[in-house]
Design a protein around this motif. Structure first.
Motif, PDB file in Angstrom:
ATOM      1  N   UNK A 202       0.826  -1.219   0.036  1.00 25.24           N
ATOM      2  CA  UNK A 202       0.155  -0.089  -0.123  1.00 25.24           C
ATOM      3  C   UNK A 202       0.850   1.220   0.036  1.00 25.24           C
ATOM      4  N   UNK A 203       0.080   2.581  -0.602  1.00 27.77           N
ATOM      5  CA  UNK A 203       1.020   3.485  -0.556  1.00 27.77           C
ATOM      6  C   UNK A 203       1.107   4.223   0.717  1.00 27.77           C
ATOM      7  N   UNK A 204       2.146   4.982   0.828  1.00 31.71           N
ATOM      8  CA  UNK A 204       2.450   5.738   2.186  1.00 31.71           C
ATOM      9  C   UNK A 204       3.320   4.998   3.067  1.00 31.71           C
ATOM     10  N   UNK A 205       3.991   3.983   2.166  1.00 29.52           N
ATOM     11  CA  UNK A 205       5.062   3.301   3.075  1.00 29.52           C
ATOM     12  C   UNK A 205       6.260   4.228   3.632  1.00 29.52           C
TER      13      UNK A 205
ATOM     14  N   UNK B 272       8.672  19.656  12.914  1.00 29.91           N
ATOM     15  CA  UNK B 272       9.195  18.533  12.378  1.00 29.91           C
ATOM     16  C   UNK B 272       8.459  18.323  11.146  1.00 29.91           C
ATOM     17  N   UNK B 273       9.010  18.484   9.740  1.00 28.44           N
ATOM     18  CA  UNK B 273       8.255  18.172   8.402  1.00 28.44           C
ATOM     19  C   UNK B 273       8.680  16.733   8.211  1.00 28.44           C
ATOM     20  N   UNK B 274       7.900  15.931   8.092  1.00 28.32           N
ATOM     21  CA  UNK B 274       8.102  14.379   7.588  1.00 28.32           C
ATOM     22  C   UNK B 274       7.573  14.377   6.014  1.00 28.32           C
ATOM     23  N   UNK B 275       8.468  13.992   5.093  1.00 26.96           N
ATOM     24  CA  UNK B 275       8.144  14.000   3.636  1.00 26.96           C
ATOM     25  C   UNK B 275       8.517  12.760   3.157  1.00 26.96           C
ATOM     26  N   UNK B 276       7.517  11.516   2.790  1.00 25.67           N
ATOM     27  CA  UNK B 276       7.828  10.608   2.288  1.00 25.67           C
ATOM     28  C   UNK B 276       7.322  10.561   0.775  1.00 25.67           C
TER      29      UNK B 276
ATOM     30  N   UNK C  80       3.581  11.000  -2.975  1.00 27.82           N
ATOM     31  CA  UNK C  80       4.480  11.716  -1.832  1.00 27.82           C
ATOM     32  C   UNK C  80       3.211  12.075  -0.833  1.00 27.82           C
ATOM     33  N   UNK C  81       3.995  12.056   0.416  1.00 29.71           N
ATOM     34  CA  UNK C  81       3.228  12.589   1.361  1.00 29.71           C
ATOM     35  C   UNK C  81       3.893  13.448   2.489  1.00 29.71           C
ATOM     36  N   UNK C  82       3.233  14.762   3.119  1.00 29.44           N
ATOM     37  CA  UNK C  82       3.938  15.377   3.992  1.00 29.44           C
ATOM     38  C   UNK C  82       3.131  15.492   5.127  1.00 29.44           C
ATOM     39  N   UNK C  83       3.834  15.545   6.165  1.00 33.91           N
ATOM     40  CA  UNK C  83       2.948  15.652   7.708  1.00 33.91           C
ATOM     41  C   UNK C  83       3.751  16.555   8.398  1.00 33.91           C
ATOM     42  N   UNK C  84       3.321  17.328   9.185  1.00 37.90           N
ATOM     43  CA  UNK C  84       4.117  18.333  10.010  1.00 37.90           C
ATOM     44  C   UNK C  84       3.469  18.211  11.378  1.00 37.90           C
TER      45      UNK C  84
END
Length: 83
Positions: free
Chosen positions: A35-38, A59-63, A76-80
Protein backbone atom coordinates in the motif's frame (compact mmCIF):
# COMPACT_ATOMS: atom_id res chain seq x y z
CA UNK A 1 26.10 26.77 17.80
CA UNK A 2 24.37 24.96 14.94
CA UNK A 3 26.31 23.14 12.29
CA UNK A 4 25.75 24.47 8.79
CA UNK A 5 25.56 21.07 7.15
CA UNK A 6 24.80 17.74 8.79
CA UNK A 7 25.78 14.55 6.99
CA UNK A 8 24.63 11.04 7.83
CA UNK A 9 24.62 7.70 6.06
CA UNK A 10 21.06 8.38 4.91
CA UNK A 11 20.93 12.09 4.10
CA UNK A 12 22.50 15.53 4.10
CA UNK A 13 20.71 18.40 5.84
CA UNK A 14 21.39 22.07 5.20
CA UNK A 15 19.68 25.04 6.89
CA UNK A 16 17.64 27.48 4.83
CA UNK A 17 18.76 31.10 5.27
CA UNK A 18 16.19 33.41 6.91
CA UNK A 19 13.90 30.46 7.64
CA UNK A 20 12.26 29.72 10.95
CA UNK A 21 14.06 26.83 12.67
CA UNK A 22 12.54 23.69 11.20
CA UNK A 23 13.54 20.05 11.02
CA UNK A 24 12.90 18.20 7.77
CA UNK A 25 13.07 14.42 7.55
CA UNK A 26 12.67 12.98 4.06
CA UNK A 27 12.54 9.34 2.99
CA UNK A 28 12.56 8.26 -0.66
CA UNK A 29 12.03 4.56 -1.32
CA UNK A 30 11.47 2.42 -4.42
CA UNK A 31 7.82 1.80 -5.22
CA UNK A 32 6.54 -1.60 -4.24
CA UNK A 33 3.32 -3.52 -4.54
CA UNK A 34 2.49 -2.72 -0.92
CA UNK A 35 0.00 0.00 0.00
CA UNK A 36 1.01 3.59 -0.64
CA UNK A 37 2.32 5.68 2.22
CA UNK A 38 5.09 3.25 3.11
CA UNK A 39 7.84 5.90 3.05
CA UNK A 40 6.14 8.20 5.55
CA UNK A 41 5.23 5.26 7.77
CA UNK A 42 8.84 4.07 7.71
CA UNK A 43 10.02 7.44 9.09
CA UNK A 44 7.61 7.02 12.00
CA UNK A 45 8.25 3.31 12.60
CA UNK A 46 12.03 3.66 12.68
CA UNK A 47 11.93 6.73 14.94
CA UNK A 48 14.13 8.88 12.71
CA UNK A 49 12.82 12.11 14.29
CA UNK A 50 12.73 10.99 17.93
CA UNK A 51 15.93 12.78 18.91
CA UNK A 52 14.58 16.11 17.58
CA UNK A 53 11.17 16.11 19.33
CA UNK A 54 12.34 18.02 22.43
CA UNK A 55 13.76 20.96 20.48
CA UNK A 56 10.42 22.78 20.21
CA UNK A 57 10.74 23.18 16.45
CA UNK A 58 8.23 21.88 13.88
CA UNK A 59 9.26 18.64 12.20
CA UNK A 60 8.29 18.16 8.56
CA UNK A 61 8.04 14.53 7.49
CA UNK A 62 8.22 13.93 3.74
CA UNK A 63 7.72 10.46 2.32
CA UNK A 64 8.17 9.80 -1.38
CA UNK A 65 7.92 6.63 -3.43
CA UNK A 66 10.01 6.37 -6.57
CA UNK A 67 9.20 4.25 -9.64
CA UNK A 68 12.25 2.55 -11.11
CA UNK A 69 10.36 2.01 -14.37
CA UNK A 70 9.35 5.64 -14.97
CA UNK A 71 12.26 7.10 -12.97
CA UNK A 72 9.90 9.52 -11.26
CA UNK A 73 8.29 10.11 -7.89
CA UNK A 74 4.87 8.49 -8.12
CA UNK A 75 3.55 9.06 -4.61
CA UNK A 76 4.39 11.57 -1.89
CA UNK A 77 3.01 12.60 1.48
CA UNK A 78 3.83 15.40 3.91
CA UNK A 79 3.04 15.60 7.60
CA UNK A 80 4.01 18.38 9.99
CA UNK A 81 4.52 17.60 13.66
CA UNK A 82 4.36 20.54 16.10
CA UNK A 83 5.64 20.42 19.67
Amino acid sequence: MHQLTVHSARCTARPLPHARPTIICMMVIPMSLEPKGKALQQIKDKGYTDKYRNRGEPIHLIGAEFSKASRNVVESEVEILSF
